[in-house]
Each structure stands twice: as structure tokens, then as C-alpha cells.
Scaffold this motif. Structure first.
Motif, PDB file in Angstrom:
ATOM      1  N   GLY A 105     -63.328  43.445 -63.434  1.00 25.52           N
ATOM      2  CA  GLY A 105     -63.971  43.701 -64.727  1.00 25.52           C
ATOM      3  C   GLY A 105     -65.013  42.651 -65.008  1.00 25.52           C
ATOM      4  O   GLY A 105     -64.967  41.574 -64.413  1.00 25.52           O
ATOM      5  N   PRO A 106     -65.931  42.950 -65.902  1.00 25.12           N
ATOM      6  CA  PRO A 106     -67.037  42.032 -66.178  1.00 25.12           C
ATOM      7  C   PRO A 106     -66.562  40.676 -66.677  1.00 25.12           C
ATOM      8  O   PRO A 106     -65.422  40.532 -67.147  1.00 25.12           O
ATOM      9  N   SER A 107     -67.436  39.701 -66.589  1.00 27.70           N
ATOM     10  CA  SER A 107     -67.168  38.366 -67.113  1.00 27.70           C
ATOM     11  C   SER A 107     -66.872  38.469 -68.608  1.00 27.70           C
ATOM     12  O   SER A 107     -67.610  39.110 -69.347  1.00 27.70           O
ATOM     13  N   GLY A 108     -65.744  37.880 -69.028  1.00 33.02           N
ATOM     14  CA  GLY A 108     -65.377  37.881 -70.438  1.00 33.02           C
ATOM     15  C   GLY A 108     -64.558  39.089 -70.846  1.00 33.02           C
ATOM     16  O   GLY A 108     -64.293  39.274 -72.040  1.00 33.02           O
ATOM     17  N   SER A 109     -64.108  39.886 -69.901  1.00 30.20           N
ATOM     18  CA  SER A 109     -63.407  41.133 -70.262  1.00 30.20           C
ATOM     19  C   SER A 109     -61.920  40.926 -70.516  1.00 30.20           C
ATOM     20  O   SER A 109     -61.247  41.844 -70.986  1.00 30.20           O
ATOM     21  N   GLY A 110     -61.355  39.746 -70.183  1.00 34.69           N
ATOM     22  CA  GLY A 110     -59.957  39.483 -70.512  1.00 34.69           C
ATOM     23  C   GLY A 110     -59.048  39.258 -69.321  1.00 34.69           C
ATOM     24  O   GLY A 110     -57.832  39.158 -69.474  1.00 34.69           O
ATOM     25  N   LYS A 111     -59.582  39.146 -68.132  1.00 32.16           N
ATOM     26  CA  LYS A 111     -58.775  39.041 -66.916  1.00 32.16           C
ATOM     27  C   LYS A 111     -57.928  37.772 -66.910  1.00 32.16           C
ATOM     28  O   LYS A 111     -56.726  37.800 -66.656  1.00 32.16           O
ATOM     29  N   SER A 112     -58.548  36.618 -67.168  1.00 29.95           N
ATOM     30  CA  SER A 112     -57.802  35.360 -67.144  1.00 29.95           C
ATOM     31  C   SER A 112     -56.780  35.328 -68.269  1.00 29.95           C
ATOM     32  O   SER A 112     -55.668  34.833 -68.102  1.00 29.95           O
ATOM     33  N   THR A 113     -57.146  35.886 -69.424  1.00 32.35           N
ATOM     34  CA  THR A 113     -56.210  35.934 -70.554  1.00 32.35           C
ATOM     35  C   THR A 113     -54.974  36.742 -70.173  1.00 32.35           C
ATOM     36  O   THR A 113     -53.846  36.330 -70.428  1.00 32.35           O
ATOM     37  N   THR A 151     -60.316  39.466 -59.131  1.00 30.93           N
ATOM     38  CA  THR A 151     -61.470  39.173 -58.276  1.00 30.93           C
ATOM     39  C   THR A 151     -62.718  39.873 -58.799  1.00 30.93           C
ATOM     40  O   THR A 151     -62.638  40.893 -59.481  1.00 30.93           O
ATOM     41  N   HIS A 152     -63.900  39.295 -58.495  1.00 25.22           N
ATOM     42  CA  HIS A 152     -65.171  39.959 -58.781  1.00 25.22           C
ATOM     43  C   HIS A 152     -65.696  40.677 -57.552  1.00 25.22           C
ATOM     44  O   HIS A 152     -66.731  41.308 -57.616  1.00 25.22           O
ATOM     45  N   ASP A 153     -65.014  40.519 -56.433  1.00 21.94           N
ATOM     46  CA  ASP A 153     -65.515  41.078 -55.167  1.00 21.94           C
ATOM     47  C   ASP A 153     -64.876  42.447 -54.927  1.00 21.94           C
ATOM     48  O   ASP A 153     -63.692  42.537 -54.605  1.00 21.94           O
ATOM     49  N   PRO A 154     -65.643  43.529 -55.056  1.00 21.29           N
ATOM     50  CA  PRO A 154     -65.078  44.876 -54.896  1.00 21.29           C
ATOM     51  C   PRO A 154     -64.407  45.076 -53.545  1.00 21.29           C
ATOM     52  O   PRO A 154     -63.421  45.793 -53.433  1.00 21.29           O
ATOM     53  N   GLU A 177     -74.128  27.626 -56.323  1.00 17.98           N
ATOM     54  CA  GLU A 177     -73.302  28.818 -56.481  1.00 17.98           C
ATOM     55  C   GLU A 177     -73.307  29.319 -57.922  1.00 17.98           C
ATOM     56  O   GLU A 177     -72.254  29.451 -58.537  1.00 17.98           O
ATOM     57  N   PRO A 178     -74.469  29.651 -58.458  1.00 16.68           N
ATOM     58  CA  PRO A 178     -74.581  30.005 -59.869  1.00 16.68           C
ATOM     59  C   PRO A 178     -73.906  31.321 -60.229  1.00 16.68           C
ATOM     60  O   PRO A 178     -73.760  31.632 -61.388  1.00 16.68           O
ATOM     61  N   THR A 179     -73.466  32.124 -59.214  1.00 15.21           N
ATOM     62  CA  THR A 179     -72.851  33.415 -59.565  1.00 15.21           C
ATOM     63  C   THR A 179     -71.408  33.502 -59.085  1.00 15.21           C
ATOM     64  O   THR A 179     -70.811  34.565 -59.114  1.00 15.21           O
ATOM     65  N   GLY A 180     -70.828  32.367 -58.680  1.00 14.89           N
ATOM     66  CA  GLY A 180     -69.473  32.366 -58.111  1.00 14.89           C
ATOM     67  C   GLY A 180     -68.422  32.929 -59.036  1.00 14.89           C
ATOM     68  O   GLY A 180     -67.399  33.412 -58.593  1.00 14.89           O
ATOM     69  N   ASN A 181     -68.638  32.871 -60.357  1.00 15.36           N
ATOM     70  CA  ASN A 181     -67.628  33.372 -61.293  1.00 15.36           C
ATOM     71  C   ASN A 181     -68.107  34.601 -62.043  1.00 15.36           C
ATOM     72  O   ASN A 181     -67.638  34.897 -63.146  1.00 15.36           O
ATOM     73  N   LEU A 182     -69.068  35.313 -61.460  1.00 15.21           N
ATOM     74  CA  LEU A 182     -69.634  36.474 -62.139  1.00 15.21           C
ATOM     75  C   LEU A 182     -69.426  37.734 -61.318  1.00 15.21           C
ATOM     76  O   LEU A 182     -69.393  37.680 -60.098  1.00 15.21           O
ATOM     77  N   ASP A 183     -69.292  38.866 -62.008  1.00 13.63           N
ATOM     78  CA  ASP A 183     -69.247  40.148 -61.325  1.00 13.63           C
ATOM     79  C   ASP A 183     -70.639  40.442 -60.765  1.00 13.63           C
ATOM     80  O   ASP A 183     -71.614  39.818 -61.143  1.00 13.63           O
TER      81      ASP A 183
END
Ligand SMILES: Nc1ncnc2c1ncn2[C@@H]1O[C@H](COP(=O)(O)OP(=O)(O)OP(=O)(O)O)[C@@H](O)[C@H]1O
Ligand SMILES: Nc1ncnc2c1ncn2[C@@H]1O[C@H](COP(=O)(O)OP(=O)(O)OP(=O)(O)O)[C@@H](O)[C@H]1O
Ligand SMILES: [Mg+2]
Ligand SMILES: [Mg+2]
Lengths: 226, 226
Positions: free
Chosen positions: A38-46, A198-201, B167-173
Motif C-alpha cells: 500500500g502507498p506510503s502513509g496508508s497504515g502498514k507499520s501501524t 513491502t513496497h516491492d510487488p 536511496e531517496p525512494t527506499g521507503n516509497l511505493d
């Protein structure tokens, strides 16, 4: 093993309210392997912090091994965590003054393992993540990806039944990332449970169950297809 | 603009010596766009810290705008850094007590900008990274990817001529990652210089010059092909 019923987690900053989790329902059986994207800030870590008994919902119920966690005090949650859960934090949270070996050894020391047994397992875990030659380095003497691999080795130290991994390959090149995933998936092969953010599909699709988060809401993609 | 001649950077831990950089030679002209890829631990962050005047070589020479940096004291390096360089750290290094807006504003305050001008630029930069609605959140009230985007906005605050991004996108979708790269590449379109460290081959291949690191050594792939 895990049941979330209408769980929400809210944050207030100034007059703004953020719904980090918004009416989330989820059941996880022992031995399952799930990914959460899911996108950054969508709640995954929470979500992962809640599952890991590191945080509590504001609404709804969380049953862990059938017990309502709302009735358990913090000491009880910490005991459950140490006995059942391995957590790979998104930003590692290594102990700065300890070496790589010391960080990996720490859970075993807290659990009362004798020295020779601890040392043998530390060596095996550091080898498994490709860091046998960095055992004496402190976190500030390691690269980003090396710190991440120490955090993974530490999470596996007590052979936990539930592994919660928050972007465990975010600082690794593709080859190292796939090796780490092989290591985490070996856990599932032994009948344990793995939840992988993960962000990696490409990595997310390796899990038979795939969850998606968006603005605090949780959706499940149809199993195993595509 | 930048010339590295036989630069090495060594670390000693116990009786072990690590060659983080090993006889590196590199020339970068103004307006160039380079990517640096390589396995975890190969020396990418070490290279970027040296280029960013945050660290000094143990051997060899580093000429920045024709000046031998070995002759400059730390205060002078800090002045050059503030005037010419924007740095996106691999782990952000945001100021914990400041809000997202405060972190982005800080370089402008240090540079003596008047309040109205600062506030307008902070708003534009936070919008550009998709965080207009998180301006008042401190780093511990932001997700991993949101912190990363604040760090990018801060690095661009003074419109630097050299942007070094680790690595500016390491934590981004993927979607957010591509948006951030568009933002960084806009810098190049204005004639500035961008050095991008990444583990994502898709992003690394967007740069016309591609460098590879392995065990502290630097190689250049043939330009623009494949
Ligand atoms: N302060 C230090 N003391 C000792 N060794 C160090 C120190 N900092 C880095 N190293 C070592 O130097 C090497 C290069 O580290 P560097 O951080 O540049 O790698 P990197 O290419 O950025 O890796 P990653 O992709 O994992 O971030 C690593 O093997 C690391 O263990
Ligand atoms: N302590 C806090 N106070 C206020 N808001 C918070 C806090 N922690 C998180 N948030 C907000 O809650 C939302 C969810 O954050 P979370 O860390 O779960 O996202 P995430 O899906 O892990 O994102 P990423 O992929 O960027 O790591 C974000 O919008 C974030 O700004
Ligand atoms: Mg997160
Ligand atoms: Mg690095």
C-alpha cells in the motif's frame, strides 16, 4: 492465532485527526504467509505494531491466541511478545552501543540461554544474513543494508512462531533482497507465521495471501492469482 | 566541479581493516546526472558522504570547484556545503523536535531568509512531495516514507547546484518513487548536478551516466546503452 475485529487507530495532531487504521478486520491462522502492500502513509507499520503487541487499538478488539489483549497489562504484552513474536522494524532499532553479534545475542540473553549455545546461534544467524565478517561492528560502523540484515537476524534469534517484517529489504539490492526473503520464507516452511510489509510487488506476490492498505482501510486481493 | 584522484577511505575495527573506498577516480561536470548502484556494503554512502564534504579521504585528493579540500578546515567545508550542496541522507537525519515544515524551513533560516519568503517556499516544497497535510507532524508522527519525503524537500530548500541523494525512494511505493525521481530530475533540467544512489535498477537506468560500486571500487558502465 490472530483476530482483529473492527479495529481503529487514531492520531490527533493539533485539530487534525488521522485514521491510521480504520475499521480493520483480519484473521490470521498459524502457519500462514501474508504480504501487506500500500502507498506510503496508508497504515502498514501501524497495523504491524498493533499485531506485534507494541501498540493498542483505540476501537475494536484484538484477540491473540484467543485472549482479548485489551485485558492484558503492558508487562503481560511484553512477555507474550518475547515468547511468540519476532519483529523486524522499518528502521531497525538496533542497540547503538552493542556490536552486530551483541544485538543478535540480546534476545537470547534475556531468555536465559547459556553462553556457548548463544554464541553458536549468533554465528549461524550472522552467516545466514551474510555478515559473518561484520560481527564486531557497531550499528554506526555498518552500512544501511548491513544494519537491516542485523535486525533480521535478531528477529529470528528465538525462532518465533510469528515473524512481522516491516520492509525488510528496503535498503538491499535485489540479489540480497531475494536471499533475505528466502531466509524469512524458511520460517513458514517450519510451520510458523509470516506477515511481510513491502513496497516491492515482486516480493509481495510471493505470499499466498496478499493484503492491500489504503488510508487505513484493509482489503484482500483474491488469493494466489496473478 | 568535482574531481576525485586515487581516493581511499579506510576503517579499522579491532584488527580488521575495511576498504570502504579503494582507489576511486571520478570527475563530475556541472549539470551531469549520475546514478550509483552496487551491493549492500560496497561503499556507496561512503562515496556520497565524501562528495558531500561530510567526510574526508584517507588517501588521494578531492578537488571541489578546483580547490583541494584537504587544505580547507571544517568550518570552510561547512560553508561550502551550505552554499552548494543538498543532501538526502539514507536515514534522513531529520531534527526530531521540529515539525515537517520546521525541518524544511531550517536551511532557509540558517541562510537568513525573511519569514514570508520561507513560509511560501516551505508550502511549495511540501506540496511538491505530497505532504501539504502533514506540515505540523514531527518525524515521530510520520510514516517511514513520509519522513523520507520531508528529507527530500529539505535537501532542495536552498535550490542547491549539487544534489546528493542516498536511496531517496527506499521507503516509497513505486508510484511515489517515480514522482520523487521526477522532482529530483527537474533539478537537472535547471542545469544542476544530481548524483543518485539507488538499489532499483529501473531508477538507476534513468541516469545517462551509471556507476557501479563493488568492495569499494568504482566502475562506469558504458553510457546510455541498455
Ligand atoms: N564507521 C565505520 N567503521 C567501520 N566500517 C564501516 C564504517 N562505516 C561503514 N563501514 C563499512 O564500510 C563499507 C561501506 O559502507 P557504505 O555505508 O558506504 O555501504 P553502502 O554501499 O552504502 O551499503 P548499503 O547499500 O547497505 O547502504 C561497509 O562494508 C561497512 O561495513
Ligand atoms: N504518532 C503519530 N501521530 C500522528 N500521526 C501518525 C503517527 N504515526 C503515524 N501517523 C500517521 O498515520 C498514517 C499511517 O502511518 P504508517 O506508519 O502506518 O504508514 P505506512 O503505511 O507504514 O507508510 P510507509 O510506507 O511510508 O512506511 C500516516 O499518514 C502517518 O502520518
Ligand atoms: Mg511504514
Ligand atoms: Mg548506504
Amino acid at each position: 492465532m490472530i483476530r482483529l475485529e473492527h479495529v481503529s487507530r487514531l492520531y490527533a495532531v493539533g485539530d487534525q485527526v488521522v485514521h491510521a487504521l480504520d475499521d480493520v478486520n483480519l484473521v490470521i491462522e498459524p502457519g500462514e504467509y501474508l504480504s501487506v502492500m500500500g502507498p506510503s502513509g496508508s497504515g502498514k507499520s501501524t497495523l504491524l505494531h498493533l499485531l506485534g503487541l507494541l501498540d493498542r487499538p483505540d476501537r475494536g478488539r484484538y484477540l491473540f491466541h484467543g485472549e482479548d489483549t485489551a485485558r492484558l497489562d503492558d508487562r503481560h504484552l511484553a512477555r507474550l511478545r518475547r515468547r511468540h513474536i519476532g519483529f523486524v522494524f522499518q528502521f531497525f532499532h538496533l542497540v547503538p552501543r552493542l556490536s552486530a553479534a551483541g544485538n543478535v545475542e540480546l534476545p537470547m540473553m534475556l531468555d536465559g540461554w547459556p553462553l556457548p549455545r548463544r554464541r553458536a546461534r549468533v554465528r549461524r544467524l550472522l552467516e545466514a544474513v551474510g555478515l559473518a565478517d561484520r560481527a564486531r561492528h557497531r550499528p554506526d560502523q555498518l552500512s544501511g543494508g548491513q544494519r537491516q540484515r542485523v535486525a533480521i537476524a535478531r528477529a529470528l534469534a528465538l525462532d518465533p512462531e510469528l515473524v512481522l517484517a516491516d520492509e525488510p529489504t528496503g535498503n538491499l539490492d535485489q540479489a540480497a533482497g531475494h536471499e533475505i526473503l528466502d531466509l524469512l520464507e524458511a520460517v513458514v516452511a517450519q510451520g510458523r507465521t509470516l506477515v511481510l510489509v513491502t513496497h516491492d510487488p515482486e516480493l509481495g506476490h510471493r505470499a499466498p495471501r496478499r493484503l492491500q492498505m489504503r488510508d487505513g482501510r484493509l482489503f484482500e486481493s483474491p488469493g494466489g492469482v496473478g
